[in-house]
Design an enzyme around this catalytic site. Structure first.
Site, PDB file in Angstrom:
ATOM      1  N   GLY A 227       0.673  -0.740   0.126  1.00  0.00           N
ATOM      2  CA  GLY A 227      -0.182  -0.067  -0.111  1.00  0.00           C
ATOM      3  C   GLY A 227       0.892   1.289   0.365  1.00  0.00           C
ATOM      4  O   GLY A 227       0.700   2.151   0.422  1.00  0.00           O
ATOM      5  N   GLU A 268       4.946  -6.558   1.661  1.00  0.00           N
ATOM      6  CA  GLU A 268       4.920  -6.772   0.225  1.00  0.00           C
ATOM      7  C   GLU A 268       4.785  -5.291  -0.463  1.00  0.00           C
ATOM      8  O   GLU A 268       4.070  -5.842  -1.537  1.00  0.00           O
ATOM      9  CB  GLU A 268       4.503  -7.765  -0.348  1.00  0.00           C
ATOM     10  CG  GLU A 268       4.258  -8.852   0.685  1.00  0.00           C
ATOM     11  CD  GLU A 268       2.429  -9.967   0.642  1.00  0.00           C
ATOM     12  OE1 GLU A 268       1.697  -9.397   0.421  1.00  0.00           O
ATOM     13  OE2 GLU A 268       2.021 -10.904   1.517  1.00  0.00           O
ATOM     14  N   PRO A 269       6.347  -5.340  -1.360  1.00  0.00           N
ATOM     15  CA  PRO A 269       6.542  -3.508  -1.838  1.00  0.00           C
ATOM     16  C   PRO A 269       6.166  -4.351  -3.353  1.00  0.00           C
ATOM     17  O   PRO A 269       6.970  -5.275  -3.321  1.00  0.00           O
ATOM     18  CB  PRO A 269       7.185  -3.247  -1.224  1.00  0.00           C
ATOM     19  CG  PRO A 269       8.247  -3.775  -0.627  1.00  0.00           C
ATOM     20  CD  PRO A 269       6.980  -4.544  -0.589  1.00  0.00           C
ATOM     21  N   ARG A 307      -1.805   0.750 -17.972  1.00  0.00           N
ATOM     22  CA  ARG A 307      -2.718   1.424 -16.778  1.00  0.00           C
ATOM     23  C   ARG A 307      -3.455   2.650 -17.340  1.00  0.00           C
ATOM     24  O   ARG A 307      -4.583   2.869 -16.903  1.00  0.00           O
ATOM     25  CB  ARG A 307      -1.465   1.902 -15.743  1.00  0.00           C
ATOM     26  CG  ARG A 307      -0.443   0.620 -15.549  1.00  0.00           C
ATOM     27  CD  ARG A 307       0.311   0.945 -14.730  1.00  0.00           C
ATOM     28  NE  ARG A 307      -0.154   1.448 -13.290  1.00  0.00           N
ATOM     29  CZ  ARG A 307      -0.511   2.320 -12.610  1.00  0.00           C
ATOM     30  NH1 ARG A 307      -0.325   3.343 -13.299  1.00  0.00           N
ATOM     31  NH2 ARG A 307      -0.947   2.513 -11.798  1.00  0.00           N
ATOM     32  N   TYR A 311      -6.611   1.699 -15.701  1.00  0.00           N
ATOM     33  CA  TYR A 311      -7.107   2.259 -14.379  1.00  0.00           C
ATOM     34  C   TYR A 311      -7.561   3.706 -14.136  1.00  0.00           C
ATOM     35  O   TYR A 311      -7.738   4.057 -13.167  1.00  0.00           O
ATOM     36  CB  TYR A 311      -6.141   1.913 -13.441  1.00  0.00           C
ATOM     37  CG  TYR A 311      -5.616  -0.048 -13.300  1.00  0.00           C
ATOM     38  CD1 TYR A 311      -6.305  -0.256 -12.731  1.00  0.00           C
ATOM     39  CD2 TYR A 311      -3.907   0.186 -13.609  1.00  0.00           C
ATOM     40  CE1 TYR A 311      -5.636  -1.731 -12.566  1.00  0.00           C
ATOM     41  CE2 TYR A 311      -3.547  -1.244 -13.647  1.00  0.00           C
ATOM     42  CZ  TYR A 311      -4.842  -2.568 -13.166  1.00  0.00           C
ATOM     43  OH  TYR A 311      -4.305  -3.521 -12.796  1.00  0.00           O
ATOM     44  N   CYS A 337      -5.651  -0.367 -32.956  1.00  0.00           N
ATOM     45  CA  CYS A 337      -7.205   0.669 -33.533  1.00  0.00           C
ATOM     46  C   CYS A 337      -7.884   0.144 -32.480  1.00  0.00           C
ATOM     47  O   CYS A 337      -8.848  -1.287 -32.464  1.00  0.00           O
ATOM     48  CB  CYS A 337      -7.498  -0.808 -34.646  1.00  0.00           C
ATOM     49  SG  CYS A 337      -6.620  -0.246 -35.609  1.00  0.00           S
ATOM     50  N   GLU A 338      -7.807   0.947 -31.468  1.00  0.00           N
ATOM     51  CA  GLU A 338      -8.780   0.905 -30.418  1.00  0.00           C
ATOM     52  C   GLU A 338      -8.622   2.429 -29.232  1.00  0.00           C
ATOM     53  O   GLU A 338      -7.497   2.463 -30.060  1.00  0.00           O
ATOM     54  CB  GLU A 338      -9.281  -0.672 -29.065  1.00  0.00           C
ATOM     55  CG  GLU A 338     -10.131  -0.192 -28.525  1.00  0.00           C
ATOM     56  CD  GLU A 338      -9.584  -1.512 -27.840  1.00  0.00           C
ATOM     57  OE1 GLU A 338     -10.169  -1.571 -26.731  1.00  0.00           O
ATOM     58  OE2 GLU A 338      -9.691  -2.876 -28.284  1.00  0.00           O
TER      59      GLU A 338
HETATM   60  C1  LIG Z   1      -0.154  -6.989  -5.685  1.00  0.00           C
HETATM   61  C2  LIG Z   1       0.478  -7.602  -4.141  1.00  0.00           C
HETATM   62  C3  LIG Z   1       0.939  -6.407  -3.896  1.00  0.00           C
HETATM   63  C4  LIG Z   1       1.614  -5.556  -4.238  1.00  0.00           C
HETATM   64  O1  LIG Z   1       1.193  -3.889  -4.813  1.00  0.00           O
HETATM   65  P1  LIG Z   1       1.882  -2.876  -4.721  1.00  0.00           P
HETATM   66  O2  LIG Z   1       0.701  -1.934  -4.933  1.00  0.00           O
HETATM   67  O3  LIG Z   1       2.478  -2.850  -6.174  1.00  0.00           O
HETATM   68  O4  LIG Z   1       2.475  -2.565  -4.070  1.00  0.00           O
HETATM   69  C5  LIG Z   1       1.427  -7.196  -2.302  1.00  0.00           C
HETATM   70  N1  LIG Z   1       0.489  -8.102  -1.952  1.00  0.00           N
HETATM   71  C6  LIG Z   1      -0.578  -8.793  -2.940  1.00  0.00           C
HETATM   72  C7  LIG Z   1      -1.162 -10.162  -2.433  1.00  0.00           C
HETATM   73  C8  LIG Z   1      -0.341  -8.571  -4.157  1.00  0.00           C
HETATM   74  O5  LIG Z   1      -1.013  -9.146  -5.342  1.00  0.00           O
END
Ligand SMILES: *Cc1c(COP(=O)(O)O)cnc(C)c1O
Length: 410
Positions: A227, A268-269, A307, A311, A337-338
């Site tokens: 996050g 988990e970055p 992206r 998004y 082509c979109e």
């Molecule tokens: C995608 C994901 C992340 C990484 O998110 P970021 O926004 O890229 O930091 C971490 N943990 C899990 C389980 C994810 O699916």
């Protein structure tokens, strides 16, 4: 990428020269930026027993994985194939957390066979896991704390109707399953997909995990997912990791004291480590002036960088071929082509046909989400490492496009 001597460059190498050498469209990554982001995050939590598990899906080139391994990272993977890439890159299976969603139980068993750490996000899977392995294979549980996050609903994973995680409201049921099978739960996990913008808000979420953790006696770690927010445009608010680190350290220590044991803290970055290190270089094929707009059409599209379309992400664009040219307004579009607009009404240095445009923040979810739509080749990738530009993925060819097609008699 910095502007020096009227040239945009990475580690002293002119970006336009890299584009000339390797061609466009091209992904270019700055290894130094990945390293500095990793170290910033590591140092922010230096008071705790920290593990950073790089979210492989953001950018999964094996050289990037090796670079992060050298820094001390582990991996978070969402498919067995990502795990295999990690193992190929030299990670020990136990450094890899397998966090799948809605995969078959067979794939989870494959993960166990490889020796990965397993993260379970569904009660029925937890039951199968308990039934199959009892307490012989430890696992982690992914909880959904139902924190409603801002941002895009496609990337927000913690809300009440999200498919991710086991609801904290079902904790009693979880405990019953764990007890019935004598399971060994070694970690609890949350990843809401929301941004760690305000440390106080984050700590409120952390409290939910702390509370749940009291019911599990064999924990080794608590995993807070990701996050960490980076800036996509000037003035964007980003995660103050030092402030978060200080506050988290205090809260986590208090929790450990209460729990009776020191646990590891995991994050988990993905984006935080690789987003800003990446640039996507494309060539301006045409300038097209209509009564309302000046379009710049480039040699790429949503097939290479999705992206902005998927998004509504804002990705900054820079004309690196004409750094001192006067600024004019362009709408930069792809060749698919979109409708595939990379940027509406952007102020760029005077663009001429043939000029190279660099898209910033292209390291995360750029190449890894690319496709062959319109039968286009996927771009090459270059890593600037120790002052040298290395090709780390070749541009595709017609052979690649045809390699899995099977011709029948027609
Ligand atoms: C995608 C994901 C992340 C990484 O998110 P970021 O926004 O890229 O930091 C971490 N943990 C899990 C389980 C994810 O699916």
């Amino acid at each position: 990428m910095i502007l020096e001597n009227n040239q945009y460059s990475i580690q002293g190498l002119a970006m336009v020269d890299i584009a000339k050498e390797f061609g466009t469209p091209l992904y270019v990554y700055d290894a130094e930026k990945i390293q500095s982001q990793y170290r910033k995050l590591r140092d922010a939590f230096s008071g705790l027993d920290l593990r950073l598990k790089y979210a492989t899906k953001a950018l999964s080139n094996i050289n990037i994985l090796r670079l992060l391994k050298k820094e001390g990272a582990g991996l978070d993977v969402v498919s067995i194939q990502e795990a295999q890439l990690g193992i190929k890159a030299g990670f020990a299976p136990e450094e890899i957390l397998f966090t799948p969603n809605c995969v078959s139980f067979a794939e989870i068993q494959e993960g166990v066979k490889l020796g990965l750490r397993i993260n379970i996000d569904n009660i029925s899977v937890l039951e199968q896991f308990g039934h199959t392995y009892k307490g012989t294979v430890p696992c982690c549980i992914r909880l959904n704390p139902h924190i409603m996050a801002g941002g895009n609903s496609k990337i927000s994973t913690g809300h009440i109707d999200s498919k991710f995680g086991i609801s904290v409201l079902q904790l009693r049921h979880v405990l019953k399953v764990v007890e019935t099978y004598g399971m060994h739960i070694n970690g609890l996990h949350v990843h809401t997909g929301s941004d760690f913008l305000d440390a106080e808000v984050f700590l409120k979420g952390a409290d939910i995990l702390f509370n749940a953790a009291r019911d599990f006696k064999d924990l080794e770690f608590l995993d807070f997912g990701s996050g960490f927010k980076v800036a996509y445009r000037e003035g964007d608010v980003t995660t103050d990791v030092d402030d978060l680190g200080r506050k988290m350290e205090k809260a986590f220590r208090a929790f450990c004291e209460d729990y009776g044991r020191e646990l590891q803290i995991w994050f988990e970055p993905g984006k935080y480590l690789v987003s800003e290190a990446g640039y996507f270089l494309m060539k301006t094929n045409v300038i097209k002036t209509t009564p309302a707009t000046v379009f710049a059409g480039v040699d790429s599209g949503l097939n290479h960088m999705i992206r902005p379309m998927m998004y509504d992400a804002y990705q900054e664009l820079v004309n690196i071929s004409n750094p001192s040219g006067p600024k004019r307004v362009y709408t930069v579009v792809g060749y698919i082509c979109e409708t595939d607009t990379f940027g509406h009404d952007r102020k760029l240095h005077d663009l001429r046909e043939g000029d190279i445009i660099a898209m910033k923040n292209a390291g995360a979810y750029g190449f890894s989400m690319s496709s062959n739509y319109n039968s286009r080749y996927r771009p090459a990738e270059v890593l600037v490492y120790e002052g040298k530009a290395h090709l780390i993925r070749k541009r595709e060819s017609m052979e690649d496009l045809l390699s899995k097609q099977v011709e029948i008699d027609i």
